[in-house]
Design an enzyme around this catalytic site. Structure first.
Site, mmCIF file in Angstrom:
data_model
loop_
_atom_site.group_PDB
_atom_site.id
_atom_site.type_symbol
_atom_site.label_atom_id
_atom_site.label_comp_id
_atom_site.label_asym_id
_atom_site.label_seq_id
_atom_site.Cartn_x
_atom_site.Cartn_y
_atom_site.Cartn_z
ATOM 1 N N HIS B 41 0.817 -1.205 0.000
ATOM 2 C CA HIS B 41 0.000 0.000 0.000
ATOM 3 C C HIS B 41 0.858 1.266 0.000
ATOM 4 C CE1 HIS B 41 -3.936 1.861 0.744
ATOM 5 N NE2 HIS B 41 -3.266 2.750 1.462
ATOM 6 N N TYR B 44 4.452 0.569 -3.037
ATOM 7 C CA TYR B 44 4.244 0.269 -4.462
ATOM 8 C C TYR B 44 5.332 -0.671 -4.995
ATOM 9 C CZ TYR B 44 0.779 3.971 -4.392
ATOM 10 O OH TYR B 44 -0.306 4.747 -4.094
ATOM 11 N N HIS B 87 -10.478 2.827 -1.134
ATOM 12 C CA HIS B 87 -10.667 2.391 0.248
ATOM 13 C C HIS B 87 -11.475 1.101 0.215
ATOM 14 C CE1 HIS B 87 -10.234 4.227 4.465
ATOM 15 N NE2 HIS B 87 -9.061 4.131 3.898
ATOM 16 N N HIS B 89 -10.685 -2.359 0.881
ATOM 17 C CA HIS B 89 -10.689 -3.354 1.960
ATOM 18 C C HIS B 89 -11.503 -2.882 3.167
ATOM 19 C CE1 HIS B 89 -7.617 -5.244 -0.463
ATOM 20 N NE2 HIS B 89 -7.573 -6.277 0.353
ATOM 21 N N GLU B 304 -3.639 4.756 12.946
ATOM 22 C CA GLU B 304 -4.128 5.430 11.738
ATOM 23 C C GLU B 304 -5.362 6.271 12.061
ATOM 24 O OE1 GLU B 304 -4.420 2.861 8.322
ATOM 25 O OE2 GLU B 304 -2.321 2.284 8.458
ATOM 26 N N GLN B 306 -7.831 9.120 12.108
ATOM 27 C CA GLN B 306 -8.107 10.011 10.989
ATOM 28 C C GLN B 306 -7.982 11.478 11.387
ATOM 29 O OE1 GLN B 306 -9.300 8.766 7.612
ATOM 30 N NE2 GLN B 306 -7.909 7.352 8.613
ATOM 31 N N SER B 533 -4.404 -0.584 -5.819
ATOM 32 C CA SER B 533 -5.024 -1.430 -4.802
ATOM 33 C C SER B 533 -4.988 -2.875 -5.279
ATOM 34 C CB SER B 533 -6.468 -0.990 -4.554
ATOM 35 O OG SER B 533 -7.125 -1.923 -3.720
#
Lengths: 221, 726
Positions: B41, B44, B87, B89, B304, B306, B533
């Site tokens: 993710h 790359y 987004h 998953h 994570e 937000q 993704s």
């Protein structure tokens, strides 16, 4: 003529409303931070649309305690000027008890954003004076809690005093009682409306009917 | 290798590379940093080699790939920043919050460029709605987007939805955000200047979303319920405050750089900023404002949560920034500083608890073995064969009935149920909104020019032929912009694929990219941002290879915008571009035969280029009364959509009533209308532009009529409007 558009944390139509008043109509307009209480300088105070305080608890339920809203009763009582609540602003005014009734969840339980038809029920007010009586106009709505309700005796009073200004025409998008979309207080100094006049104030977005609402308000004061 | 290390998603080879780079074994915290930074993710690592095939330069490109978003120059010093991100998953596991935080993340990416977010678009893919799970996911995703986007005050102006069994286990949620900025306002996600301060702003740091990025780098198998704690919870109210506060902060000259905290949180963002600036960063973990004071350094770094961003500001100016964020009621703290040694150093009460070289942490992930092996062996290898060619088509079906049923399929039908739940008008710039045209059009206050934006992509085409599918995804976006009269300027893409360690998946990935690259080169369009993704598969199902292409275009004069629908009775209807083709790959075959049909016909890029120039000229000369590209559903669906706008019908003079002609989805065509008195001007221009054309008929009445058979527009509209009622 001087207008203020109140900025609450979470307001999101504040700039749109400011743009219409300032840039389209050339009215001297301030963006007013929600902590301000010196309101007497203004002839028109607009509580704009959006999600003040994230609409947590209930739309408008927290904003009613903001200093600027706490200062409104005195501003109104002293006759300093006019107050207009649009969408979330309308919700704040009912939560604060400055307008009768309440705005509850749409009957569909969903947020709805679309242009609706409205009928002018009383054109003898600053808000509606540039329309004909029973004229059908178009304005967008965008809300999740726009279903107007009020006890029967309040509705009776609203009708008797001609405080109902706009009603949904054709389709009632949220289940409001008596199709109510906009009202005013008894003295005609406090206005609340669920539709967004700032979103149809230019030919680019439709008929421009919203501009007539602002023009009416600004003209009289 | 211990179970713990494997659980972080690192391979044995990667672990060895870490040890070799550090000249020692990493400690637990450092390993956590690598797990996030080296996840697919964030790094790359499997896709880099292929992404290099895409063209990324152009004279209007102000910022290409490598930042939080790409930036393209418009007119009068205005620029547009844009990017699409997935987004998938999180949305498959927890549709409401998964989709909501997807919106939040991409908005902060745009904010990081110094831009004000002005529009959102969503491409959504679900299983068939006959499956209750697909309906539940769709309802959840739509309310999540509605909840977040509406509250945050950014209009959702476009996007698309496809239903296909391929997405039954892995729905796709791709969100694009578009922002507007002046050239002078451009910001980068960079840390520079030894001694300058690192600020963390926005929400408090909590335990949510730990290992979200590694979660997004695995197949979605087994008990996805157990992954629910990996999904972050969004707070659009805080996001709205963060937008306003950050817009204020961007006006201060002491702001050096800023970056969104997305996947990987504090384990990745400061390191990436340091990498871009060629410096190091030290952070003091005890300075980070926490939601729960018992959090460990490991949890704090990998959180994570937000609505957080990192700022790098000039030393001595911290107070100015603290004041702004405090005024907006947000958490803000000085959490570290820029250092000369190029390392990411984490301190706890003065003691260093993790220290790794930036160059190793960012971009140091080795390319996985399977990429190299597959790249050598799988080329042209085991592509999934196209579904059986359909030879015996029934010719006896009435086109009226066929059209009605197609219009009622969820992929073709009206998405009103969805976009009426999105505020698509806030900021009062939406001149053409969702459902009204091929692309959305946004005015720029005080300017003559306007922006056009579009987002979409057809996975079935790519499953049939990944190269042609990738190519068509770019062409389709170009067509959408040309339809409204805008000139395409730049591309962003989100590449949604299954597990890349499967050779045929990786092969399709490369083919799709080659197709997109060839199309982009033909139109001289740069890719300026994007997202990959992988791992969109379950034990039993892989998604179609699904490139979602977002594109931004410039409408030089907003008065020259071209409407989609029939405007006036008597106007003449013309088909421009490729005039005949087959039915393979169409929605028609799927709906009526549950088949894919023959291979896709290859797109003629030379004709595409001619059509591109001609459509722009037609719009500039205001010759057209309407324009609409022919895509999903084919010719009659496009005509029906044109008729819905004003309820105007058409007399069509078609000689070929084959399924291919009426419902085929062959590429490179538009349907336009012109006033009878301008017909000659139109055909002259088409001839000089080398664009084939055919007159299809006349706008008339309130029904569609072909060869004596007719159906009321209103009847078709009913079918169209009730296609999606969840």
């Amino acid at each position: 003529m001087r207008a203020a558009v109140v900025v609450f944390p979470g307001s999101n139509c504040d700039y749109d409303t400011y743009y219409v008043l300032k840039d389209l109509l050339g009215v001297e307009t301030d963006l007013l931070w929600y902590r301000e209480t010196a309101l007497h300088r203004y002839d028109l105070i607009v509580l704009p649309g959006g999600f003040s305080y994230g609409d947590y608890l209930r739309a408008g339920a927290i904003a009613r305690f903001a200093p600027v809203v706490q200062a409104l009763p005195e501003y109104i009582a002293r006759g300093h000027g006019i107050v207009l609540g649009i969408c979330n602003g309308f919700q704040i005014l009912t939560e604060a008890g400055l307008l009768p009734g309440a705005l509850t969840k749409n009957i569909s339980q969903r947020f709805i954003c679309k242009t609706v038809k409205l009928r002018v029920e009383n054109n003898a007010t600053p808000l509606t004076q540039l329309f004909r009586y029973e004229e059908i106009i178009e304005l967008p709505i965008a809300h999740g809690e726009g279903r107007y309700i009020a006890p029967p005796e309040t509705l009776e009073r609203l009708k008797r005093n001609r405080q109902i200004l706009l009603t949904y025409h054709g389709e009632n998008p949220n289940g409001s009682v008596e199709n109510i979309a906009a009202i005013m207080n008894e003295k005609g100094t406090v206005f609340g409306m669920m539709p967004h006049p700032e979103r149809n104030s230019e030919q680019l977005f439709g008929t421009g009917a919203g501009l007539k609402i602002f023009r009416g308000l600004v003209h009289l004061v | 290798m211990t179970k713990f290390e494997l659980a972080l998603g690192l391979s044995q080879r990667e672990y060895e590379a870490i040890c070799a780079g550090l000249h020692r074994e990493p400690n637990e915290l450092e390993l956590g940093l690598f797990a996030l930074n080296w996840s697919e993710h964030c790094s790359y690592k499997s896709s880099k080699r292929f992404l290099k095939l895409l063209p990324t330069t152009g004279k209007r490109v102000l910022q290409g790939p490598g930042e939080n978003a790409g930036v393209i120059e418009l007119e009068n010093g205005w620029c547009v920043a844009f990017k699409v991100e997935s987004h998938n998953h999180p949305s498959a596991v927890e549709p409401f919050h998964g989709a909501a935080t997807g919106v939040g993340g991409i908005i902060r990416d745009i904010l990081s460029m110094g831009a004000r977010p002005i529009a959102l678009l969503d491409s959504l893919r679900f299983g068939e709605f006959s499956d209750p799970k697909a309906r539940r996911l769709c309802v959840g995703v739509v309310s999540g987007i509605s909840h977040y986007g509406n509250c945050v005050g950014v209009p959702t102006v476009g996007g698309d939805i496809y239903c296909d069994d391929a997405y039954a286990d892995n729905c796709l949620v791709n969100v694009m955000c578009v922002g507007l900025l002046k050239k002078s306002e451009l910001k980068r996600a960079i840390a520079q200047g030894v001694g300058n301060k690192i600020l963390l702003v926005g929400a408090l740091t909590g335990r949510d979303g730990i290992h979200g990025a590694t979660f997004a780098s695995e197949d979605l198998v087994g008990e996805t319920e157990a992954k629910r704690p990996n999904v972050q919870v969004g707070d659009p109210f805080t996001a709205k405050l963060l937008i306003e506060a950050t817009r204020e902060a961007c006006q201060l000259p002491e702001l050096i750089g800023l970056q969104d905290l997305g996947a990987g949180g504090l384990s990745t963002a400061p390191a990436e900023m340091a990498a871009r600036g060629g410096v190091g960063i030290a952070i003091d973990i005890e300075e980070i404002p926490l939601r729960d004071p018992t959090m460990t350094p490991y949890e704090i770094l990998l959180s994570e949560s937000q609505e957080r961003m990192v700022l790098c500001v000039r030393a001595g100016s911290e107070q100015k920034f603290l004041q702004i964020y405090r005024k907006w009621g947000l958490a803000v703290a000085v959490i570290g500083e820029v250092i000369a040694e190029r390392v990411y150093r984490v301190r706890h009460e003065g003691r260093t608890i993790a220290e790794v070289p930036i160059s190793l942490l960012v971009g140091g992930a080795p390319e996985p073995d399977f990429v190299r092996i597959a790249h050598r062996t799988a080329r042209g290898g085991t592509m999934r064969p196209a579904a059986e060619a359909h030879s015996a088509l029934h010719g006896d079906r009435s086109w009226c009935e066929a059209l009605k049923r197609l219009l009622h399929s969820p992929t073709i039908g009206s998405k009103r149920w969805v976009w009426e739940q999105y505020d698509h008008m806030v900021q009062i710039n939406t001149v053409i909104g969702p459902g009204a045209h091929d692309a959305a059009v946004l005015r720029v206050k005080g300017e003559r020019f306007a922006l056009a934006v579009t987002l979409g992509g057809n996975g079935r085409y790519c499953a049939l032929d990944p190269y042609e599918g990738g190519l068509r995804a770019v062409c389709e976006a170009v067509h959408n912009l040309l339809s409204v009269g805008a000139e395409p300027l730049g591309i962003t893409d989100c590449l949604n694929f299954a597990n890349p360690t499967v050779p045929e998946v990786l092969w399709a990935f490369e083919q799709v990219i080659r197709g997109m690259a060839d199309a982009a080169r033909a139109f001289e369009l740069p890719f300026v941002s994007g997202n990959v993704s992988f791992y969109n598969q379950s034990e039993t199902r892989k998604i179609h290879p699904t490139p979602i292409v977002g594109m931004v275009g410039l409408l030089r004069d907003i008065e020259c915008r071209v409407p989609m629908g029939f405007q006036r009775e008597g106007d003449q209807i013309y088909l421009l571009g490729k005039l005949s083709g087959k039915v393979g790959g169409s929605e028609y075959l799927k709906v009526f035969y549950d088949a894919w049909g023959d291979a896709l016909e290859p797109t003629d890029l030379e004709l595409e280029r001619k059509l591109f120039q001609t459509m722009l000229t037609l719009a500039q000369q205001r010759l057209l009364h309407s324009a609409h590209d022919v895509s999903d559903g084919g010719l009659l669906v496009a005509i029906a959509e044109k008729s819905f706008v004003r309820g105007l019908g058409a007399h069509l003079e078609l000689d070929d009533l084959s399924e291919g002609n009426l419902f085929g989805e062959w590429p490179t065509r538009f349907i336009v209308t012109v006033a009878p008195e301008r017909e000659d001007a139109l055909t002259e221009l088409l001839q000089s532009g080398g664009v084939p054309y055919r007159r299809l008929g006349t706008v008339a009445g309130d029904a569609l009529e072909i060869a004596g058979e007719r159906i009321l527009v209103e009847e078709l509209r009913q079918a169209y409007e009730t296609a999606l009622d969840l």
